[in-house]
Design a protein around this motif. Sequence first.
Motif, mmCIF file in Angstrom:
data_model
loop_
_atom_site.group_PDB
_atom_site.id
_atom_site.type_symbol
_atom_site.label_atom_id
_atom_site.label_comp_id
_atom_site.label_asym_id
_atom_site.label_seq_id
_atom_site.Cartn_x
_atom_site.Cartn_y
_atom_site.Cartn_z
ATOM 1 N N LYS A 1 -14.292 69.158 -3.733
ATOM 2 C CA LYS A 1 -15.165 70.239 -4.187
ATOM 3 C C LYS A 1 -14.591 70.783 -6.006
ATOM 4 C CE LYS A 1 -17.307 74.973 -3.338
ATOM 5 N NZ LYS A 1 -16.464 76.574 -2.696
ATOM 6 N N ARG A 2 -15.502 69.960 -6.767
ATOM 7 C CA ARG A 2 -15.045 71.084 -8.584
ATOM 8 C C ARG A 2 -13.568 69.681 -8.841
ATOM 9 N NH1 ARG A 2 -15.103 77.049 -8.076
ATOM 10 N NH2 ARG A 2 -16.879 77.502 -7.234
ATOM 11 N N GLY A 3 -13.885 68.889 -7.905
ATOM 12 C CA GLY A 3 -12.923 67.749 -8.203
ATOM 13 C C GLY A 3 -11.878 67.754 -6.676
ATOM 14 N N LYS A 4 -11.578 68.936 -5.835
ATOM 15 C CA LYS A 4 -10.512 69.288 -5.207
ATOM 16 C C LYS A 4 -10.541 68.972 -3.828
ATOM 17 C CE LYS A 4 -8.084 73.065 -7.692
ATOM 18 N NZ LYS A 4 -7.451 74.378 -7.592
ATOM 19 N N LYS A 5 -9.838 68.559 -3.197
ATOM 20 C CA LYS A 5 -10.205 67.179 -1.769
ATOM 21 C C LYS A 5 -10.321 69.046 -0.982
ATOM 22 C CE LYS A 5 -8.829 63.925 1.170
ATOM 23 N NZ LYS A 5 -7.838 62.916 1.345
ATOM 24 N N VAL A 6 -11.626 68.279 -0.167
ATOM 25 C CA VAL A 6 -11.920 69.608 0.907
ATOM 26 C C VAL A 6 -11.496 68.315 2.176
ATOM 27 C CG1 VAL A 6 -13.201 70.418 2.661
ATOM 28 C CG2 VAL A 6 -13.610 70.834 -0.603
ATOM 29 N N ARG A 7 -9.923 69.214 2.714
ATOM 30 C CA ARG A 7 -10.158 68.275 4.021
ATOM 31 C C ARG A 7 -10.978 69.037 5.549
ATOM 32 N NH1 ARG A 7 -4.769 67.275 5.643
ATOM 33 N NH2 ARG A 7 -5.189 68.579 7.302
ATOM 34 N N LEU A 8 -11.449 67.996 5.934
ATOM 35 C CA LEU A 8 -12.021 67.617 7.092
ATOM 36 C C LEU A 8 -12.236 66.365 7.953
ATOM 37 C CD1 LEU A 8 -15.894 67.521 5.982
ATOM 38 C CD2 LEU A 8 -14.974 69.063 6.801
ATOM 39 N N ASN A 9 -11.553 66.653 8.405
ATOM 40 C CA ASN A 9 -10.894 65.538 10.257
ATOM 41 C C ASN A 9 -12.834 64.785 10.686
ATOM 42 O OD1 ASN A 9 -9.022 67.097 10.712
ATOM 43 N ND2 ASN A 9 -9.864 68.261 11.887
ATOM 44 N N ALA A 10 -12.198 63.679 11.284
ATOM 45 C CA ALA A 10 -13.547 63.015 11.391
ATOM 46 C C ALA A 10 -15.221 62.717 11.604
ATOM 47 C CB ALA A 10 -12.560 61.175 12.272
ATOM 48 N N ARG A 11 -14.740 64.156 12.785
ATOM 49 C CA ARG A 11 -15.642 64.151 13.057
ATOM 50 C C ARG A 11 -17.017 64.665 12.715
ATOM 51 N NH1 ARG A 11 -13.527 63.679 19.345
ATOM 52 N NH2 ARG A 11 -14.413 61.644 20.008
ATOM 53 N N PRO A 12 -16.358 65.990 12.115
ATOM 54 C CA PRO A 12 -17.285 67.128 10.742
ATOM 55 C C PRO A 12 -17.754 65.579 10.121
ATOM 56 C CG PRO A 12 -15.416 68.142 11.091
ATOM 57 C CD PRO A 12 -15.003 67.104 12.176
ATOM 58 N N MET A 13 -16.510 65.078 9.226
ATOM 59 C CA MET A 13 -17.078 64.193 8.221
ATOM 60 C C MET A 13 -18.409 63.242 9.007
ATOM 61 S SD MET A 13 -16.622 63.316 5.510
ATOM 62 C CE MET A 13 -15.373 63.280 4.407
ATOM 63 N N GLU A 14 -18.094 62.094 9.525
ATOM 64 C CA GLU A 14 -19.643 61.744 10.558
ATOM 65 C C GLU A 14 -20.743 62.445 9.929
ATOM 66 O OE1 GLU A 14 -20.186 58.576 11.367
ATOM 67 O OE2 GLU A 14 -18.627 58.601 10.632
ATOM 68 N N VAL A 15 -20.744 64.194 10.673
ATOM 69 C CA VAL A 15 -21.802 64.798 10.883
ATOM 70 C C VAL A 15 -22.683 64.742 9.985
ATOM 71 C CG1 VAL A 15 -22.579 66.916 11.749
ATOM 72 C CG2 VAL A 15 -20.816 66.043 12.823
ATOM 73 N N LEU A 16 -21.873 64.791 8.878
ATOM 74 C CA LEU A 16 -22.083 65.623 7.197
ATOM 75 C C LEU A 16 -22.469 64.441 6.735
ATOM 76 C CD1 LEU A 16 -22.197 67.350 4.960
ATOM 77 C CD2 LEU A 16 -19.498 66.499 4.380
#
Length: 92
Positions: A27-42
Amino acid sequence: MGDEAGCDAIYKFGQFCLDAGGSTLTKRGKKVRLNARPMEVLLALVERPRQLVTKKDLVKRVWGHLPVGQNNLDQQISVLRKALGGGRDKYI
């Protein structure tokens, strides 16, 4: 969309860039931490813009053939909404 300048992500939405290959959300160049499952949903959602993605589709994508409790997907969606910082229906 000046906030996205320099973003080499495959998917861009609002102030976010999603690099599917590297499983990285910024987000605006800063990493947003997401674990594997929410990342897969996204990923499942951004790969099908403006299309209905059913709960069945999401569960199959994220958990495959594993048995999943009723609220597991709800929990992942909640984590994802919080990470995206929007209201209930801003992106999801």
